[in-house]
Scaffold this motif. Structure first.
Motif, PDB file in Angstrom:
ATOM      1  N   MET A  84       0.853  -1.193   0.000  1.00  0.00           N
ATOM      2  CA  MET A  84       0.000   0.000   0.000  1.00  0.00           C
ATOM      3  C   MET A  84       0.890   1.244   0.000  1.00  0.00           C
ATOM      4  SD  MET A  84      -2.603   1.253   2.918  1.00  0.00           S
ATOM      5  CE  MET A  84      -3.700  -0.116   2.780  1.00  0.00           C
ATOM      6  N   ARG A  85       0.493   2.230  -0.731  1.00  0.00           N
ATOM      7  CA  ARG A  85       1.290   3.442  -0.765  1.00  0.00           C
ATOM      8  C   ARG A  85       1.146   4.198   0.559  1.00  0.00           C
ATOM      9  NH1 ARG A  85       3.002   6.962  -4.823  1.00  0.00           N
ATOM     10  NH2 ARG A  85       1.906   5.880  -6.457  1.00  0.00           N
ATOM     11  N   ARG A  86       2.282   4.674   1.065  1.00  0.00           N
ATOM     12  CA  ARG A  86       2.268   5.400   2.333  1.00  0.00           C
ATOM     13  C   ARG A  86       2.461   6.875   2.044  1.00  0.00           C
ATOM     14  NH1 ARG A  86       0.451   2.146   6.328  1.00  0.00           N
ATOM     15  NH2 ARG A  86       1.251   0.083   6.017  1.00  0.00           N
ATOM     16  N   GLU A  87       1.597   7.708   2.568  1.00  0.00           N
ATOM     17  CA  GLU A  87       1.649   9.122   2.221  1.00  0.00           C
ATOM     18  C   GLU A  87       2.434   9.982   3.223  1.00  0.00           C
ATOM     19  OE1 GLU A  87      -0.622   8.504  -1.269  1.00  0.00           O
ATOM     20  OE2 GLU A  87       0.768  10.030  -0.572  1.00  0.00           O
ATOM     21  N   ALA A  88       2.304   9.656   4.494  1.00  0.00           N
ATOM     22  CA  ALA A  88       2.859  10.555   5.503  1.00  0.00           C
ATOM     23  C   ALA A  88       4.380  10.584   5.455  1.00  0.00           C
ATOM     24  CB  ALA A  88       2.401  10.102   6.880  1.00  0.00           C
ATOM     25  N   PRO A  89       4.974  11.754   5.696  1.00  0.00           N
ATOM     26  CA  PRO A  89       6.421  11.879   5.571  1.00  0.00           C
ATOM     27  C   PRO A  89       7.198  11.146   6.664  1.00  0.00           C
ATOM     28  CG  PRO A  89       5.444  13.934   6.356  1.00  0.00           C
ATOM     29  CD  PRO A  89       4.322  13.020   6.014  1.00  0.00           C
ATOM     30  N   ASP A  90       6.655  11.078   7.840  1.00  0.00           N
ATOM     31  CA  ASP A  90       7.403  10.450   8.925  1.00  0.00           C
ATOM     32  C   ASP A  90       6.817   9.070   9.211  1.00  0.00           C
ATOM     33  OD1 ASP A  90       8.579   9.491  11.115  1.00  0.00           O
ATOM     34  OD2 ASP A  90       7.748  11.001  12.484  1.00  0.00           O
ATOM     35  N   PRO A  91       7.494   8.029   8.734  1.00  0.00           N
ATOM     36  CA  PRO A  91       6.951   6.694   8.896  1.00  0.00           C
ATOM     37  C   PRO A  91       6.775   6.299  10.361  1.00  0.00           C
ATOM     38  CG  PRO A  91       9.203   6.619   8.044  1.00  0.00           C
ATOM     39  CD  PRO A  91       8.769   8.053   8.041  1.00  0.00           C
ATOM     40  N   SER A  92       7.642   6.805  11.213  1.00  0.00           N
ATOM     41  CA  SER A  92       7.593   6.337  12.596  1.00  0.00           C
ATOM     42  C   SER A  92       6.287   6.717  13.283  1.00  0.00           C
ATOM     43  CB  SER A  92       8.752   6.922  13.382  1.00  0.00           C
ATOM     44  OG  SER A  92       8.598   8.314  13.464  1.00  0.00           O
ATOM     45  N   LEU A  93       5.781   7.893  12.935  1.00  0.00           N
ATOM     46  CA  LEU A  93       4.519   8.309  13.565  1.00  0.00           C
ATOM     47  C   LEU A  93       3.325   7.691  12.865  1.00  0.00           C
ATOM     48  CD1 LEU A  93       5.041  12.074  14.353  1.00  0.00           C
ATOM     49  CD2 LEU A  93       4.680  10.195  15.951  1.00  0.00           C
ATOM     50  N   ALA A  94       3.419   7.682  11.550  1.00  0.00           N
ATOM     51  CA  ALA A  94       2.245   7.264  10.794  1.00  0.00           C
ATOM     52  C   ALA A  94       1.993   5.772  10.864  1.00  0.00           C
ATOM     53  CB  ALA A  94       2.421   7.675   9.340  1.00  0.00           C
ATOM     54  N   TYR A  95       3.044   4.986  10.963  1.00  0.00           N
ATOM     55  CA  TYR A  95       2.855   3.563  10.718  1.00  0.00           C
ATOM     56  C   TYR A  95       2.904   2.671  11.935  1.00  0.00           C
ATOM     57  CZ  TYR A  95       4.111   5.560   6.300  1.00  0.00           C
ATOM     58  OH  TYR A  95       4.184   6.365   5.219  1.00  0.00           O
ATOM     59  N   ARG A  96       3.239   3.235  13.081  1.00  0.00           N
ATOM     60  CA  ARG A  96       3.338   2.329  14.216  1.00  0.00           C
ATOM     61  C   ARG A  96       2.620   2.897  15.417  1.00  0.00           C
ATOM     62  NH1 ARG A  96       9.569   1.862  14.917  1.00  0.00           N
ATOM     63  NH2 ARG A  96       9.926   3.655  13.625  1.00  0.00           N
ATOM     64  N   PRO A  97       1.351   3.168  15.262  1.00  0.00           N
ATOM     65  CA  PRO A  97       0.657   3.820  16.350  1.00  0.00           C
ATOM     66  C   PRO A  97       0.636   2.997  17.630  1.00  0.00           C
ATOM     67  CG  PRO A  97      -0.884   3.044  14.694  1.00  0.00           C
ATOM     68  CD  PRO A  97       0.479   2.857  14.134  1.00  0.00           C
ATOM     69  N   ASN A  98       0.677   1.697  17.524  1.00  0.00           N
ATOM     70  CA  ASN A  98       0.556   0.928  18.755  1.00  0.00           C
ATOM     71  C   ASN A  98       1.233  -0.427  18.682  1.00  0.00           C
ATOM     72  OD1 ASN A  98      -1.096  -0.237  16.974  1.00  0.00           O
ATOM     73  ND2 ASN A  98      -2.944  -0.158  18.199  1.00  0.00           N
ATOM     74  N   ILE A 153       9.699  -2.231  -3.363  1.00  0.00           N
ATOM     75  CA  ILE A 153       9.497  -0.904  -3.937  1.00  0.00           C
ATOM     76  C   ILE A 153       8.291  -0.911  -4.883  1.00  0.00           C
ATOM     77  CG2 ILE A 153      11.011  -1.177  -5.965  1.00  0.00           C
ATOM     78  CD1 ILE A 153      12.105   1.657  -5.314  1.00  0.00           C
ATOM     79  N   MET A 154       7.925  -2.065  -5.388  1.00  0.00           N
ATOM     80  CA  MET A 154       6.711  -2.146  -6.227  1.00  0.00           C
ATOM     81  C   MET A 154       5.487  -1.580  -5.509  1.00  0.00           C
ATOM     82  SD  MET A 154       6.699  -5.761  -8.301  1.00  0.00           S
ATOM     83  CE  MET A 154       6.922  -6.782  -6.867  1.00  0.00           C
ATOM     84  N   ALA A 155       5.481  -1.704  -4.190  1.00  0.00           N
ATOM     85  CA  ALA A 155       4.334  -1.192  -3.425  1.00  0.00           C
ATOM     86  C   ALA A 155       4.236   0.324  -3.517  1.00  0.00           C
ATOM     87  CB  ALA A 155       4.432  -1.627  -1.963  1.00  0.00           C
TER      88      ALA A 155
END
Ligand SMILES: O[C@H]1[C@H](O)[C@@H](O)[C@H](O)[C@@H](O)[C@H]1O
Ligand SMILES: [Fe+2]
Length: 333
Positions: free
Chosen positions: A1-15, A176-178
């Protein structure tokens, strides 16, 4: 899935959850044992250098990230319980429904020309900052960290094999295909042959193939399906994903990685084979001689997945020197 937010640490690991209480290594209901030899070879990740604060945004922004440095082998690849299980199951359900022989042929046609982009390997590795693998029950952080974790684990155990370090770094770069709009179910996760029977060691085998048309097609659902006995894995079409894609990219660009390394890249997600022991009837002698290399690689790919984050900025120059040696310059993707 394409990830939009610039900071992966905040966007992708909420819990990200602690996994102290997770169950043991479960594959479709059966436990797989881990040998003593495999066990002792895993000490490297305990000594892997960890930074407590600094250039790694994952720690800087996640002071309360639950640690799992002491994760034991039996805690890995739990496909029954755990904080990420719904996401993992959804990804495999889509994969096992849609990865058919026709689908895979179509993807080969689409990607094999390597006409999507041009970039150097390090940029491709760093682009994995934007990819969190939704099939993985053990990782809830960007794949770029996993790349360095794997590479450093290998480097510690095999200091003399620099090509092996590089393989550790780049093995997942096909993800990277994602970022180029391929859905994750056609990019990540364990792979399996199409065009013949889906064997029992495939994860979620009993529940996720029900709507896959090939599973009911007599041309494709027998033991050999479209293949000859011991035809060799090179002739087998695998479910489409990052393993085969990166293998193709490296061949296309004439990279000089040894054959063992190319095998690791091409088949590292083929758990039903290298860990499950299935599909031996399709293997030829070459596959059997390469299998121990793939298994050696797997120890590091799997058991370095902890919340110990490597200091990527500090490691980059060493790995760039390996890229310059084995697959320099701008590659076609
Ligand atoms: O080899 C691994 C393994 O199959 C993981 O479980 C999966 O999440 C990854 O995508 C893959 O690279
Ligand atoms: Fe992978």
């Amino acid at each position: 899935m394409r990830r939009e937010a610039p900071d992966p640490s905040l966007a992708y690991r909420p819990n990200l959850e602690k996994n102290d209480n997770t169950d043991y290594r479960i594959f479709g209901g059966s436990r797989q044992s881990v040998s003593e030899e495999q066990h002792s070879s895993c000490k490297y990740f305990i000594t892997m250098r960890v930074i407590s604060i600094g250039p790694d945004p994952s720690l800087a922004y996640r002071p309360d990230l639950e640690k799992n440095e002491n994760k034991v082998k039996e805690d890995y690849r739990n496909f029954e319980t755990g904080s990420l299980i719904d996401r993992v199951f959804r990804t495999y359900k889509l994969m096992h429904t849609n990865q058919t022989l026709d689908f895979v042929k179509k993807k080969h046609y689409e990607w094999s020309g390597c006409s999507h982009s041009q970039m150097g390997i390090m940029d491709a590795v760093m682009s994995l900052d934007q990819v969190v693998d939704e099939s993985d029950p053990d990782v809830d952080f960007p794949n770029s960290f996993h790349a360095f974790q794997t590479a450093e684990g290998i480097r510690e155990a095999h200091p003399d094999k620099d090509w092996f370090h590089l393989v550790g770094l780049i093995h997942d770069v096909g993800k990277i295909m994602a970022l180029w709009d391929e859905p994750q179910w056609a990019v990540v996760g364990d792979t399996f042959p199409v065009g013949c029977k889906y064997q029992n060691s495939v994860v979620f085998r009993d529940t996720t193939f029900l709507e896959n048309p090939d599973d009911k097609d007599p041309r494709y659902n027998s033991e050999y399906g479209i293949y000859e006995p011991n035809c060799g894995l090179d002739k087998v079409l695998m479910s489409w994903g990052h393993d085969e894609y990166l293998y193709r990219v490296l061949k296309f660009n004439k990279c000089q990685i040894p054959e063992e390394g190319l095998y690791m890249i091409r088949f590292h997600s083929f758990y039903p084979w290298h860990t499950g022991g299935d599909y031996m009837h399709l293997c030829n002698d070459k596959d059997l001689s390469m299998m121990p290399w793939v298994q050696e690689f797997n120890k590091f790919d799997l058991y370095t997945k902890t919340t110990n984050m490597p200091d990527v900025d500090e490691l980059k120059s060493y790995y760039q020197s390996l890229i310059d040696k084995y697959c320099p310059g701008i590659l076609k993707w």
